[in-house]
Scaffold this motif. Sequence first.
Motif, PDB file in Angstrom:
ATOM      1  N   GLY B 182       0.824  -1.206   0.000  1.00  0.00           N
ATOM      2  CA  GLY B 182       0.000   0.000   0.000  1.00  0.00           C
ATOM      3  C   GLY B 182       0.855   1.252   0.000  1.00  0.00           C
ATOM      4  N   VAL B 183       1.897   1.234   0.823  1.00  0.00           N
ATOM      5  CA  VAL B 183       2.786   2.397   0.903  1.00  0.00           C
ATOM      6  C   VAL B 183       3.468   2.622  -0.444  1.00  0.00           C
ATOM      7  N   MET B 184       3.910   1.510  -1.061  1.00  0.00           N
ATOM      8  CA  MET B 184       4.573   1.635  -2.364  1.00  0.00           C
ATOM      9  C   MET B 184       3.603   2.185  -3.405  1.00  0.00           C
ATOM     10  N   ALA B 185       2.393   1.646  -3.433  1.00  0.00           N
ATOM     11  CA  ALA B 185       1.404   2.100  -4.408  1.00  0.00           C
ATOM     12  C   ALA B 185       1.137   3.583  -4.224  1.00  0.00           C
ATOM     13  N   ALA B 186       0.988   3.995  -2.956  1.00  0.00           N
ATOM     14  CA  ALA B 186       0.729   5.403  -2.683  1.00  0.00           C
ATOM     15  C   ALA B 186       1.897   6.254  -3.154  1.00  0.00           C
ATOM     16  N   ALA B 187       3.127   5.759  -2.954  1.00  0.00           N
ATOM     17  CA  ALA B 187       4.302   6.536  -3.334  1.00  0.00           C
ATOM     18  C   ALA B 187       4.392   6.701  -4.846  1.00  0.00           C
TER      19      ALA B 187
END
Lengths: 442, 351
Positions: B182-187
Motif C-alpha cells: 500500500g505504501v509503495m502504491a501510494a508513493a
Amino acid sequence: MQHNESQPARRTVLRALGFGAAAVGAAPLLSACAGGLKKSGQSSDSTIRIGYVSPRTGAFAAFTEGDAYILEQVRARFGKGLTYGGKTYSVEILDRDTGSDPQRAAGIAGELITRHNVDLMLATTTPDTVHPVAEKCESEGVPCVSTIEPWQAFFFGRGGSATKTFKYTFHFNSGIEGLARIETDMWRLFDTNKKVGVLWPNDSDGAAFRDKTAGYRAQTGVGGFTIVDPGAYENGTKDFSSVIARFKEEGVEILAGVPAPPDFSTFWTQASQQNFQPKVATISKAVLFETSVAALPNGLGDGLCVATFWLPAFPFSSTITGQTAQQLADGYERSPLSRGRKWNQGLGFNHALFEVAQSVLTRADPKDREAVAECLSRTTLDTVVGHLTWQGGGAANPVKNVATTAGVGTQWVRRADGSFELKVVSNSLVPTLKLDGKAKQL
Amino acid sequence: MTIRSAVVTPGEDLRRPEISRGGRAAAAGPAGAILVLLLMACLPYLVEPGLTSELVTLCYLVTLASMWNLLAGYAGMVSIGQQAYIGLGAYALFLANDHGLDVYTGTIVVSAVVALVAWPLSYLAFRLRGGYFAVGTWVIAEVVRLVVVRFDSLGGAGGRGLAAVTEDPLLRRAFTYWLALGVMAAAVLGTYLVLRSRLGLDLQAIRDDETAANSVGVDVTRGKRVIYVLAAAGCAAAGAVICVDGLGVASPGQIFGVQYSALMIFMVVIGGIGTVEGPVIGALVYFLLDKYFAQSGVWYLVIVGAAAIAVSLYLPRGLWGTLDRRSGLAIFPVARRVHGHQGTARPETRT
C-alpha cells in the motif's frame, strides 16, 4: 483566478480525506481475509536445516574470521547426520553473511524462516546481528541460540525482565558482572589510588555499562573504587582533550571502558601526547584482537589489559570434534581457511554454537520447534568455551534464557619483533588455568 | 520543459502538430500498473510467505527511491538526509504503538505526523543550496538521531522492539506485506498524480531553471517545500514499514544511517532520474543484485559499485531513461509529446 483555484483544492482535500478514512476503516476488515492465506511449506522431511547468521564482512568481521573453518569442520561432522529417536536426519547448514547490517540480518532471518523453514537458528556477534534475528525467531516461533554479546544487552535490551522471559531465544555469553569481576581483579594487581576513569560511549554498550541498576557500578567487585565518568561521548569523537584533562584533574590511575577501536586509538594517542599515564588500563572491545593492538601507533598497545573469554589455553574441549581448545586453535591456524590469521575469541564461541545445536537436536525432536526450545531451556553442556547451563539459576544461569561463561584477565605484551602476545595475569574465574606471570605496570 | 526540436519536414502538411501526454496510452499505463498492484495484493493467497516477505523489501525500496526521485529528479533538491524521516517514521511508530494504535493504522498517522515535523525543518534546510543543502540535510538527520537516542523509553542508543504486533505469524506477514504494498502504491501513484498536477508543471520548470521559473511566476519555494514535506511523509511511511518488518529497530545508528541515502541515490541513478518508472526499475535492479550477490562477501560491494559506474558512464539517463528516450515508452506519461500529422508520437520533449 483565486476562485478557480480554490474550488478544486477543496474537492481534492475531501477526496484525500475519503481515502484516508477508507484506509483506516480497512485495517480491521483485513482481519477477516485471513482464511485463505497460504502457509509456509511444511518441513516434515528428513533433513534438519540450521540457519547460521553472522557478520562475515563489515565492521564486525573480525569476530567471524574463523567461520569458514568452523563450518567446514561442522559440516564434515554433521555429514553423517544427527539421530533422534532412532531416526537419522541429514543436516543442512545455511550460513548467511549480514554485512554487519541489522536491516539485512532481519531480512536474512525472515528468509531463512519463511523460505527455508529452518529448524534451528544460530546467530552471533553484537546486538546488530543477534537482536534482529532473535526478534524474528521469537515472533515466528523458531528456536534460536546466540552468542558474542553481553547477556544483559541480549536479555534486558530486548525487553526481558523478571516477569517477561523468552520462549524461543537463548543466549550464552559473559555479562557485565563477569567483566567487572575480571577487570577489578586486574586493578587489584597494582598498587593504585583506586580512582577509575571510564570511557563509556553513547551507544548500546556504553549505556549498558552506565546503567544504574544492572551496569558496571552496580557490580560487587567495583565497591571500593571511585568511578570517574566524564560523560557519554559520541562514537567517532576526534578530540578527547577534555576527557583527558578531567582524568588528570581527578588523579585517575586506572583506565577502563568499552570504546570503539578507532576511538580508543584516538584517545590513547592523545593521552600519551598529553602525558596522561594510568598504571593499568582494562579495555573491552577495542583491544580484543592482536591486529587492533598492533595497529595502535608507537607500540602503545604494550601492557594494555583485556578480559578474555576464550583462549587456546582454556582447559575445555569440543563435544563435536573432541579437540581441546588448543587443538581447535592450532587446527585453525594450520588450515588454509585461516589464510595465515591467528586464532581469536570468536573461534571458540562460534564453534560452541554448533555444539549446542548438536546437543539439542539429538535430545529433542528436531522437527518440533516447541520441543527444541523447551529442550534448550533444560540444556547443560560442557563446550569448548566452558560449562554452559540454562537451568538451575545462580551466576551460571542468571535469567531463564541466558547461560554465562567465565573468563580471565589478560595483558598484551610486546615481543622484541614488535608482535604482541596475550598473557594470562589473573584467573579467579577459571582457577585451573595457569598464570603466564605477573602483570606489568603501563 | 525544453523543446529540443520540432521537426517538420518541408513539403509535408504543415498543420500544427498536436501536443499531448500520450492520449489513450496515458490511461493504459496506470491502468496496467494498478492491475499489477491488484495482482500483487493477491499474492499472500497464491504463493508461500517466503516470497511475499522478500517483496516487502522491494516495496520499501521502491518507496524510498520514488521519494528521492521526487526530491532530486523533479525539485532539484539533492538531499542526503532523508534518513532523518526514515528514522523518525520508525520511532514515531513506537510512540503510536505504545499509545495503543495498531502498527498498520499507525503508519498512516506517523507519516502525517512526520510531515508536520518536516515542515518547520524545511525552513532550516532551505536556507542552504546545492552542496550545502545536501550536507545540511545530513546534519539535520544526525541531530534528529542524537535527540532520539536521548530518550530511554525509545531504547536509547540500543534500539528497541515493537510492543504490540499481530500475534499470528501468518497474519502478520500478510498484513506487513499489504502495508508495504500500500505504501509503495501510494508513493508511485502519488508521484504520478503530483507530476500531472499544476504543481508538477511548476516542479519541472523549477528543475530546469529555478531563476527562469521564478521569473515566469512559479512559486519556487512553495513548490519545493510541498515536495520536501511529501518526500518526508513517504520516507516516514517507508521507515514505519521497515520497523514493522524488522519488528523494531535494531540500532538507531542503522535506521538513521546515511547508507539509506546512498541506496536511494544508487537506485534512482541506475533506474533513471526524473522519470516515474526509473526508481521502480532501479529498486528492482538493486533488489535483485542484493538477492543474488549479497552472500558474495566483499565482492557484493564491488559488483554494486561496478554497476553504478557502468550505468553512470554509459547510460547517464539510467536504464529507464535510456529506454524512454529510444522508444518513447511510458507507463506513467507525464511528459508532453509532440505528434506529427501522421500521428507518430515522438518523445520530443522531456518534462
